[in-house]
Each structure stands twice: as structure tokens, then as C-alpha cells.
Design an enzyme around this catalytic site. Structure first.
Site, PDB file in Angstrom:
ATOM      1  N   ARG A   1       0.853  -1.188   0.000  1.00  0.00           N
ATOM      2  CA  ARG A   1       0.000   0.000   0.000  1.00  0.00           C
ATOM      3  C   ARG A   1       0.887   1.235   0.000  1.00  0.00           C
ATOM      4  O   ARG A   1       1.945   1.269   0.642  1.00  0.00           O
ATOM      5  CB  ARG A   1      -0.917   0.022   1.235  1.00  0.00           C
ATOM      6  CG  ARG A   1      -2.040  -1.007   1.190  1.00  0.00           C
ATOM      7  CD  ARG A   1      -3.067  -0.658   0.126  1.00  0.00           C
ATOM      8  NE  ARG A   1      -4.220  -1.549   0.143  1.00  0.00           N
ATOM      9  CZ  ARG A   1      -4.335  -2.639  -0.600  1.00  0.00           C
ATOM     10  NH1 ARG A   1      -3.336  -3.011  -1.398  1.00  0.00           N
ATOM     11  NH2 ARG A   1      -5.429  -3.379  -0.550  1.00  0.00           N
TER      12      ARG A   1
ATOM     13  N   GLU B 275      -2.935   8.105  -4.175  1.00  0.00           N
ATOM     14  CA  GLU B 275      -3.162   7.223  -5.308  1.00  0.00           C
ATOM     15  C   GLU B 275      -4.515   7.544  -5.927  1.00  0.00           C
ATOM     16  O   GLU B 275      -5.523   7.531  -5.217  1.00  0.00           O
ATOM     17  CB  GLU B 275      -3.120   5.764  -4.848  1.00  0.00           C
ATOM     18  CG  GLU B 275      -3.114   4.763  -5.988  1.00  0.00           C
ATOM     19  CD  GLU B 275      -2.884   3.341  -5.507  1.00  0.00           C
ATOM     20  OE1 GLU B 275      -3.794   2.501  -5.727  1.00  0.00           O
ATOM     21  OE2 GLU B 275      -1.827   3.061  -4.904  1.00  0.00           O
TER      22      GLU B 275
ATOM     23  N   HIS C  71      -0.744   0.518  -9.811  1.00  0.00           N
ATOM     24  CA  HIS C  71      -1.475  -0.477  -9.008  1.00  0.00           C
ATOM     25  C   HIS C  71      -2.044  -1.556  -9.926  1.00  0.00           C
ATOM     26  O   HIS C  71      -3.249  -1.835  -9.923  1.00  0.00           O
ATOM     27  CB  HIS C  71      -2.577   0.196  -8.202  1.00  0.00           C
ATOM     28  CG  HIS C  71      -2.932  -0.568  -6.953  1.00  0.00           C
ATOM     29  ND1 HIS C  71      -3.470   0.022  -5.833  1.00  0.00           N
ATOM     30  CD2 HIS C  71      -2.821  -1.893  -6.647  1.00  0.00           C
ATOM     31  CE1 HIS C  71      -3.685  -0.888  -4.903  1.00  0.00           C
ATOM     32  NE2 HIS C  71      -3.291  -2.073  -5.372  1.00  0.00           N
TER      33      HIS C  71
END
Length: 321
Positions: free
Chosen positions: A234, A263, A282
Site C-alpha cells: 500500500r 493514489e 497499481h
């Protein structure tokens, strides 16, 4: 016991996240329904269910009312490994067993971590940006000292991928159980002690209040100047401003990031223009792979529920993962 499984939310209730590697919700729902039947369960509406498969990695504000309105639901299966959004919402205070997909996607995520590691060591990001011949002195992964933060499925699979390279692997994790293939498994309190002897630092752990910014200015300063940092967990595990400064000052040599904080990373952020940084948006695992592995997890857990066996991927409400 019977496994009467509801699937929610409906496609109409959620916004499309726009990620190319996110499963199509209509197809995912159909595949999950098949997995429920394959596990010996039946698909039912929430009012008749004792189990619930939640199709999206977020939307805790929708899940809470579903559970409150249908007290017969005693088990909830989440689609991804990370459940930090649900932890923060207080959903886990309900008397329900929660499972997530932790470990289910370790194969492709660890493969991605290896790619980012090799890219950083061999200067591929710099080479890819050059519109002309640009000679770079690469570094080999063979025999390097690799420190992995986290001891779950991704760490275990990544260690397996590292075997041909003869790396010396140290795992730093909350629990004391040894991780197979690692030379050492150390507690989180040992992080600062191992960083000065680390060539490659890989983050593959759950995001909790305790692990937020687990790598900040102090930790980056302890790494050797030749070290590379890889994050497939993360974005909030790393203090982004500290990472930018460490790269600017030459405190570390490169970074490979599949996740960032914030993000998505805004256009114009200095990490985009740093040739020593490779950012993948991602996308460590593919939609097809996620769908297949998640449905296999659902099928096994439905079967386990019927047989009274332990469920896979249990979430510990106390730790938040």
C-alpha cells in the site's frame, strides 16, 4: 451447515473505478455465483443468507447497513487482501466472521515485485526514458541482501522466486513465526537494525495504523546509498515526501512502486520525472487472475462453511488484517 450465500453490492450501486485490471463486476458476479454452487452452497438474497460475498474492495458505508438489516449473515468474504477501509469504518465491531483474499493473489504480485526489483537494479527505467544510446552499469540481484517487510503469502512466494539468485533474505514481521526460505525472521522492532545491511527493501505487508509510514525519513536514512526500495503493498507504507527527498539527496539509488500515496499519484509529481523511479499504476495482478483466484477462495470457503472447517483468510479485527 447450509451455505446460503448472498452477493452484493449490485453493479448499479457502485461506481466503476476505471482501472484496466479491475474485474468486470457483471462477470465477477456470475463467476462467484458459480463458485458458490461448486462449493455446495446456494445463491440467495440477503434476507435469506447466512453468508455474504462482498464484490468490491471498498464501500464500507454500504456494507454496514446490509449487515445491520440482515442479522442472519454470520460470514462476509471480501474480494481483496487489504481491508483497511473496513477497519476504519468500524464494520469489524459486528459479531460476524470476516475473511479476505490475503494470500490469494501472491503469485502475480510477487512476480511484479521481482520485475520492479530487477528494473531498479539494472537501470531499466532510465534506459527506457532515453531517446538515444545510453550506457548504464547494471547491478545483479545474485547474492544481494533482501529485506522483506511482511510475512504473508506475497513474502513467501517472493522468497521462492528469489531462490535462483542466491539472495540472503530477512523477513521483518509482527508475528514471530519463521517464514520458510528466509535466513532470518525478525520482529518489527528489529527493522532499524537490519536496514543498514539491506540492498533491496521490499514492502509486502498489510496497512494498519502501526504500519502507516513504516518507511519514512529515518528508515530511508539507514539504508545504504546503493539500496533500492520496492513497494507492492500500500502506498501509505512509505512517506512519499521522505522518499522524494531521499532520492534527491542520493540516500537510496532507486525505487519501484506499484502503489503510491496519494493514489493515483498526481500528474506533475516529482516521482514521475525521476528516471530512477518506475511507477506501475497499481496493476500487479490481472483481472483474469484476480477473478479466478478469488472465485477459488470463495468455493473453498463455502465448502469449509458447510463442513464446519476453518475458513481461509480470516481477518483479525484486533489487528485489522
Amino acid at each position: 451447515m447450509e451455505a446460503r450465500i448472498a452477493i452484493a453490492p449490485s453493479v448499479e450501486e457502485v461506481a466503476v473505478d476505471g482501472r484496466a485490471n479491475s474485474p468486470d463486476l457483471d462477470r465477477l458476479r456470475s463467476r462467484v455465483m458459480e463458485a458458490v454452487v461448486a462449493g455446495g452452497g446456494v445463491n440467495v438474497p440477503p434476507a435469506e443468507a447466512n453468508g455474504l460475498v462482498w464484490l468490491v474492495p471498498g464501500e464500507p458505508e454500504r456494507l454496514g447497513p446490509v449487515l445491520d438489516g440482515h442479522p442472519g449473515i454470520g460470514w462476509v468474504q471480501f474480494p481483496w487482501a487489504g481491508v483497511e477501509r473496513f477497519t476504519a469504518s468500524g464494520v469489524f465491531r459486528r459479531p460476524v466472521v470476516f475473511t479476505c483474499a490475503k494470500g490469494a493473489f501472491a503469485g502475480q504480485v510477487s512476480e511484479h515485485a521481482l520485475m520492479l526489483t530487477l528494473t531498479c537494479l539494472r537501470g531499466v527505467s532510465l534506459q527506457a526514458r532515453m531517446p538515444h544510446w545510453c550506457s548504464v552499469d547494471p547491478r545483479s540481484l545474485h547474492g544481494l541482501r533482501v529485506t522483506i517487510l511482511g510475512g504473508g503469502g506475497i513474502a513467501s512466494e517472493f522468497i521462492r522466486l528469489l531462490r535462483p539468485f542466491g539472495c540472503r533474505v530477512t523477513v521483518v514481521r509482527r508475528r514471530p513465526e519463521k517464514v520458510e526460505g528466509a535466513e532470518e525472521t525478525l520482529p518489527s522492532s528489529a527493522l532499524h537494525a537490519v536496514l543498514p545491511e539491506t540492498d533491496v527493501l521490499v514492502l509486502a505487508l498489510a496497512l494498519t495504523p502501526e504500519t502507516r509510514h513504516i518507511v519514512g525519513a529515518a528508515e530511508l536514512a539507514l539504508l545504504p546509498a546503493h539500496a533500492v526500495v520496492v513497494n507492492v503493498a500500500r502506498g501509505a507504507h512509505i512517506d512519499t515526501d521522505a522518499l522524494v527527498e531521499a532520492l534527491r539527496a542520493g540516500t537510496i539509488s532507486a525505487a519501484g512502486l506499484d502503489v503510491t500515496e496519494p493514489e493515483p499519484l498526481p500528474e506533475g509529481h516529482p516521482l514521475w520525472s525521476d528516471a530512477r523511479v518506475l511507477i506501475t499504476s497499481h496493476c500487479a495482478d490481472s483481472a483474469e487472475y484476480v477473478t479466478r483466484m478469488f472465485c477459488e477462495r470463495v468455493e473453498r470457503n463455502v465448502r469449509n462453511l458447510r463442513a464446519g472447517h476453518p475458513l481461509e483468510g480470516l481477518v483479525d479485527p484486533a489487528t485489522g488484517y
